[in-house]
Design a protein around this motif. Structure first.
Motif, PDB file in Angstrom:
ATOM      1  N   GLU A  52       0.639  -1.168  -0.076  1.00 15.31           N
ATOM      2  CA  GLU A  52       0.045  -0.171   0.061  1.00 15.31           C
ATOM      3  C   GLU A  52       1.009   1.375   0.170  1.00 15.31           C
ATOM      4  N   ASN A  53       2.043   1.201   0.034  1.00 12.24           N
ATOM      5  CA  ASN A  53       3.074   2.174   0.273  1.00 12.24           C
ATOM      6  C   ASN A  53       3.840   2.399  -1.054  1.00 12.24           C
ATOM      7  N   TYR A  54       4.383   3.701  -1.316  1.00  3.79           N
ATOM      8  CA  TYR A  54       5.290   3.946  -2.393  1.00  3.79           C
ATOM      9  C   TYR A  54       6.623   4.427  -1.904  1.00  3.79           C
ATOM     10  N   GLU A  55       7.485   3.976  -2.457  1.00  6.06           N
ATOM     11  CA  GLU A  55       9.186   4.292  -2.021  1.00  6.06           C
ATOM     12  C   GLU A  55       9.685   4.889  -3.074  1.00  6.06           C
ATOM     13  N   LEU A  56      10.608   5.903  -2.670  1.00  6.19           N
ATOM     14  CA  LEU A  56      11.548   6.444  -3.708  1.00  6.19           C
ATOM     15  C   LEU A  56      12.846   5.959  -3.750  1.00  6.19           C
ATOM     16  N   TYR A  57      13.497   5.516  -4.706  1.00  9.65           N
ATOM     17  CA  TYR A  57      14.892   5.195  -4.933  1.00  9.65           C
ATOM     18  C   TYR A  57      15.541   6.053  -5.978  1.00  9.65           C
ATOM     19  N   ALA A  58      16.691   6.289  -5.636  1.00 13.07           N
ATOM     20  CA  ALA A  58      17.781   6.968  -6.663  1.00 13.07           C
ATOM     21  C   ALA A  58      17.674   6.348  -7.849  1.00 13.07           C
ATOM     22  N   ALA A  59      18.135   7.055  -8.758  1.00 13.81           N
ATOM     23  CA  ALA A  59      18.206   6.596 -10.275  1.00 13.81           C
ATOM     24  C   ALA A  59      19.455   7.445 -10.953  1.00 13.81           C
ATOM     25  N   GLU A  60      19.795   6.611 -11.998  1.00  6.85           N
ATOM     26  CA  GLU A  60      20.810   6.991 -12.701  1.00  6.85           C
ATOM     27  C   GLU A  60      20.096   7.685 -13.897  1.00  6.85           C
ATOM     28  N   ASP A  61      20.515   9.042 -14.321  1.00 11.32           N
ATOM     29  CA  ASP A  61      19.890   9.870 -15.519  1.00 11.32           C
ATOM     30  C   ASP A  61      20.681   9.427 -16.699  1.00 11.32           C
TER      31      ASP A  61
ATOM     32  N   VAL B 179      17.624   5.085 -14.611  1.00 13.26           N
ATOM     33  CA  VAL B 179      17.756   3.451 -14.152  1.00 13.26           C
ATOM     34  C   VAL B 179      17.867   3.332 -12.824  1.00 13.26           C
ATOM     35  N   PRO B 180      17.046   2.703 -12.272  1.00  9.33           N
ATOM     36  CA  PRO B 180      16.851   2.223 -10.756  1.00  9.33           C
ATOM     37  C   PRO B 180      18.118   1.719 -10.175  1.00  9.33           C
ATOM     38  N   THR B 181      18.321   2.417  -8.861  1.00  9.39           N
ATOM     39  CA  THR B 181      19.578   1.910  -8.061  1.00  9.39           C
ATOM     40  C   THR B 181      18.994   1.232  -6.795  1.00  9.39           C
ATOM     41  N   THR B 182      19.848   0.498  -6.210  1.00  6.86           N
ATOM     42  CA  THR B 182      19.444   0.237  -4.887  1.00  6.86           C
ATOM     43  C   THR B 182      19.400   1.054  -3.503  1.00  6.86           C
ATOM     44  N   GLU B 183      19.598   2.275  -3.848  1.00  6.04           N
ATOM     45  CA  GLU B 183      19.489   3.297  -2.909  1.00  6.04           C
ATOM     46  C   GLU B 183      17.887   3.794  -2.547  1.00  6.04           C
ATOM     47  N   LYS B 184      17.564   3.166  -1.396  1.00  5.63           N
ATOM     48  CA  LYS B 184      16.162   3.900  -1.130  1.00  5.63           C
ATOM     49  C   LYS B 184      16.315   5.086  -0.415  1.00  5.63           C
ATOM     50  N   ILE B 185      15.761   6.036  -0.875  1.00  4.45           N
ATOM     51  CA  ILE B 185      15.539   7.641  -0.437  1.00  4.45           C
ATOM     52  C   ILE B 185      14.602   7.578   0.901  1.00  4.45           C
ATOM     53  N   GLN B 186      13.635   7.304   0.817  1.00  4.78           N
ATOM     54  CA  GLN B 186      12.367   7.165   1.746  1.00  4.78           C
ATOM     55  C   GLN B 186      10.859   7.066   1.200  1.00  4.78           C
ATOM     56  N   SER B 187      10.272   6.621   1.987  1.00  5.88           N
ATOM     57  CA  SER B 187       8.609   6.284   1.556  1.00  5.88           C
ATOM     58  C   SER B 187       8.329   7.588   1.160  1.00  5.88           C
ATOM     59  N   ILE B 188       7.086   7.744   0.270  1.00  8.38           N
ATOM     60  CA  ILE B 188       6.599   8.902  -0.126  1.00  8.38           C
ATOM     61  C   ILE B 188       5.162   9.183   0.498  1.00  8.38           C
ATOM     62  N   SER B 189       4.991  10.247   1.301  1.00  9.67           N
ATOM     63  CA  SER B 189       3.898  10.446   2.162  1.00  9.67           C
ATOM     64  C   SER B 189       2.829  11.295   1.286  1.00  9.67           C
ATOM     65  N   GLN B 190       1.643  11.478   1.920  1.00 10.55           N
ATOM     66  CA  GLN B 190       0.673  12.162   1.132  1.00 10.55           C
ATOM     67  C   GLN B 190       0.916  13.584   0.899  1.00 10.55           C
ATOM     68  N   ILE B 191       1.936  13.884   1.692  1.00 11.22           N
ATOM     69  CA  ILE B 191       2.312  15.654   1.550  1.00 11.22           C
ATOM     70  C   ILE B 191       2.861  15.636   0.138  1.00 11.22           C
ATOM     71  N   GLU B 192       4.005  14.713  -0.136  1.00 10.49           N
ATOM     72  CA  GLU B 192       4.702  14.524  -1.266  1.00 10.49           C
ATOM     73  C   GLU B 192       3.893  14.290  -2.389  1.00 10.49           C
ATOM     74  N   TRP B 193       2.964  13.480  -2.155  1.00 12.56           N
ATOM     75  CA  TRP B 193       2.016  12.988  -3.630  1.00 12.56           C
ATOM     76  C   TRP B 193       1.511  14.454  -3.907  1.00 12.56           C
ATOM     77  N   LYS B 194       0.671  15.066  -2.839  1.00 10.37           N
ATOM     78  CA  LYS B 194      -0.065  16.334  -3.119  1.00 10.37           C
ATOM     79  C   LYS B 194       0.777  17.308  -3.490  1.00 10.37           C
ATOM     80  N   ALA B 195       1.926  17.385  -3.237  1.00  5.77           N
ATOM     81  CA  ALA B 195       2.894  18.639  -3.848  1.00  5.77           C
ATOM     82  C   ALA B 195       3.321  18.284  -5.303  1.00  5.77           C
TER      83      ALA B 195
END
Length: 711
Positions: A133-142, A233-249
């Motif tokens: 039910e959660n969404y997580e943000l991972y660092a990526a290579e551009d 390109v996804p990396t294995t570095e997890k930044i943090q979970s995405i909250s409703q505040i960030e989705w709304k923004a």
């Protein structure tokens, strides 16, 4: 010549006042006059091409009247209608000033407005992954993808500038859509240069995810600043979970782009919604910022350099001065002028009529109405207030603050602090009795108008019902602007109508009579009597003092009232106000201890100058030429073309030392400290440059009080 910003702010008191509920004993009418001290303009919006200027998208308006100009086929230049000041214009102006004097709520503030600002912060590449039910943000290579052009997947890489006309980011959804999962050949390049993506194919392997975004600025000649697609390109570095505040923004920043028509992210929005509903791939690309302050929330965006969406709302920032929310706890202004609340309403107890020409001027100009009007003029381009300019609207939050927004500020060591800001106060325009009335070339960015001249009189009425003695005395004080003299000789007044920053709209006001309704029950008649019990109302002394400054006609006599201008003109010799605001957002590399031309993180930004309430001139945040000093001396920005002729030259100047010496005509050597140079530019070669200098006696000899360097 020194000049000041066209507006300033009357600071708020700690808490707004409450309506005292005095006995409502008076009903009647106030007869009053308005006298134009400078040209005045209020538009007749029934025709936005009144003068047929012949320039595409250019608007032109005549002064407001009861005449419908929509059916006029030709220019109205030879048609002189009788001018009218709408009661709604007077009502808005009077309520705004009444709110200031009585320390009422700020009823004109849009509580629902999203606070945002475009910054030079470079967001990082990331991908969103759904985890239950959660969404997580991972660092990526551009990785960069460049093709032979629009709607093509054929590679084309070269060092030719011709690539700038190939809009590779334009890919139809059927060819490549936002968030598309693709495979490609990874080509690594030297450090700090983004890798390349070649042989891009649509496949099922978990490799990379497309972000096309919107086009960049037009560089001329068909060239675009943006000419690549991106693959994250996804990396294995997890930044943090995405909250409703960030989705709304994230949703809000996309909406800001839509509303402002800055960029088109409709496709990005469409596939983001599909991803959230489970129809998309495993990841979805996004740009993100570092976590902010102690709140630790991030900002998400479909663009690398974007708008920041702030979490603090105007209702929170205004604290106790937010608009009244209860019928039982009204401020003085809402109690008198009325309010339409979310779940309640309070009727106004004052009604303003339209103002027509005074009897004196009706007779004077009866056969020559043309003489009431000034000639039509094309104004300088004027925009709506930009509350994103925090250096003007938000108080400096801390003595050591270098840069601040509605959510955070940066201190002198580059640390980010979350905070709830304070606004500078209630905005008022200074009177400029020698305004900028020069005629400009008509473009789609400016407007042509025909104003009423200065020294024209109008008359009107204000009907009031069931108001207290305190309220009646406050209205009389307000209409007279606490100045009982002859209306043509008054020293205080207000700003009314359009083009106030250019000097238009200074008016004096005077109460001619106050008649109270008198009911004779025995004779069954209604008559009137004059009100003769006026007593000067009591206001907060600090508010009244500041109000008196802002309403005084001659306070800035001899000073140039104008928006801040850059030190240099563009190639056409024009001074663009926008350039000043761009240049005021400076960059500083704290590791190297030097200025940088373009900051790419929020921790590198600082304001060169900022506004202090009720001080006409701007203050400087720091001395850009002396890294050890956090300079806060009061200064103004000057246009060298507005000062007197050169009276000396710079002998030498050391930027690291922060001082030098100038040879001044008929005086000799004068010490020049960096803080005295009005148009200081880090690293500039000042040796031998002509200067205008004002000097004074210092402890060790003559020293510069003000210095302007001519380029």
């Amino acid at each position: 010549m020194r000049f000041v910003n066209p507006y300033n702010f009357v600071p708020l008191q700690e808490k707004k006042n409450k309506h005292n509920g005095d006995e409502k004993e008076y009903t009647g009418v106030i007869n009053y006059s308005v006298y134009t001290k400078t040209p005045l303009f209020i538009p007749n919006t029934s025709n936005d091409d009144a003068f047929r200027m012949g320039v595409e998208e250019h608007k032109s308006y005549d002064f407001f009247s009861y005449n419908d100009l929509s059916e006029v086929k030709d220019s109205v230049e030879d048609n002189y209608c009788e001018p009218v000041i709408p009661g709604s214009e007077i009502r808005g102006m009077l309520r705004s000033n009444f709110e200031i004097l009585t320390n009422s709520c700020m009823s004109f503030v849009d509580d629902e407005r999203v606070l945002s600002k475009r910054t030079s912060e470079v967001f990082k590449a990331g991908v969103i992954k759904k985890n239950g039910e959660n969404y997580e943000l991972y660092a990526a290579e551009d990785c960069l993808m460049r093709t032979q052009g629009a709607n093509s997947l054929e590679d084309e890489w070269s060092n030719s500038t011709d690539d700038y006309v190939k809009q590779c980011y334009v890919q139809d959804e059927s060819v490549l859509h936002e968030g598309q999962e693709v495979t490609f050949t990874y080509i690594k390049r030297e450090s700090k240069i983004k890798p390349l993506a070649k042989n891009v194919k649509i496949g099922k392997e978990e490799t990379g995810y497309v972000l096309k975004g919107s086009k960049g600025p037009d560089m001329g000649g068909g060239k675009q600043q943006k000419h690549c697609c991106h693959i994250f390109v996804p990396t294995t570095e997890k930044i943090q979970s995405i909250s409703q505040i960030e989705w709304k923004a994230l949703g809000q920043v996309i909406k800001e782009y839509e509303d402002n028509k800055e960029s088109d992210y409709s496709e990005y929005k469409k596939y983001l919604e599909k991803f959230k509903s489970g129809e998309g791939a495993e990841y979805y690309p996004v740009y993100f910022s570092d976590a902010i302050g102690d709140r630790k929330y991030m900002m998400l965006s479909p663009a690398c350099i974007t708008r920041e969406i702030y979490q603090n709302k105007l209702t929170e920032i205004l604290r106790d001065h937010k608009v009244c929310t209860s019928k039982n706890e009204l401020c003085p202004a809402c109690a008198l002028f009325g309010i339409l609340g979310e779940n309640f309403q309070v009727s106004s107890r004052v009604r303003m009529t339209d103002l027509t020409l005074s009897d004196e001027d009706k007779e004077k100009y009866d056969k020559n109405r043309k003489s009431i009007y000034d000639k039509k003029r094309t104004l300088r381009a004027l925009g709506t207030p930009k509350i994103g300019n925090m250096e003007f609207y938000v108080r400096k939050p801390d003595e050591n603050a270098w840069f601040w927004t509605y959510d955070y500020y940066i201190d002198e060591k580059g640390r980010v602090h979350s905070y709830l800001p304070e606004i500078n106060g209630r905005k008022m325009y200074w009177h400029d009795m020698n305004g900028d009335y020069t005629d400009q070339e008509p473009t789609k960015l400016n407007t042509t108008i025909r104003p009423v001249k200065g020294n024209i009189g109008f008359q009107g009425k204000i009907f009031f019902k069931d108001i207290s003695k305190t309220e009646l005395d406050q209205m009389i004080y307000l209409l007279n602007c606490n100045d009982d003299g002859d209306i043509k000789e008054k020293k205080h007044g207000y700003k009314l109508g359009h083009a106030k920053p250019l000097g238009y709209g200074s008016v004096a006001m005077k109460v001619e009579s106050v008649l109270l309704r008198k009911v004779n029950k025995e004779a069954l008649s209604i008559g009137s009597v004059s009100y003769r019990d006026y007593e000067k109302p009591i206001f907060n002394p600090e508010v009244e003092k500041n109000f008196e400054k802002m309403t005084r006609f001659d306070l800035l006599k001899g000073k140039k009232v104008i928006y801040p201008l850059p030190n240099r003109s563009d190639k056409d010799g024009n001074y663009n106000i926008f350039d000043w605001f761009v240049n005021n957002h400076r960059g500083y590399n704290r590791k190297k201890k030097c200025e940088i031309k373009m900051p790419n993180t929020r921790t590198q930004m600082y304001f060169e100058e900022y506004m202090v309430p009720m001080e006409p001139e701007l203050k400087k945040v720091r001395n850009s030429g002396n890294n050890k000093e956090n300079h806060t001396a009061q200064k103004t920005f000057n246009d060298p073309n507005l000062v007197k002729a050169p009276n000396g030259c710079m002998k030498w100047f050391g930027h690291k030392k922060g001082y030098g010496f100038a040879a001044v005509d008929g005086v000799g050597d004068v010490f020049v400290h960096i803080t005295s140079i009005e148009n200081y530019e880090a690293g500039a070669d000042y040796k031998g440059k002509k200067i205008y200098i004002e000097h004074q006696q210092g402890k060790k000899g003559l020293q510069a009080k003000q210095c302007v360097v001519f380029k």
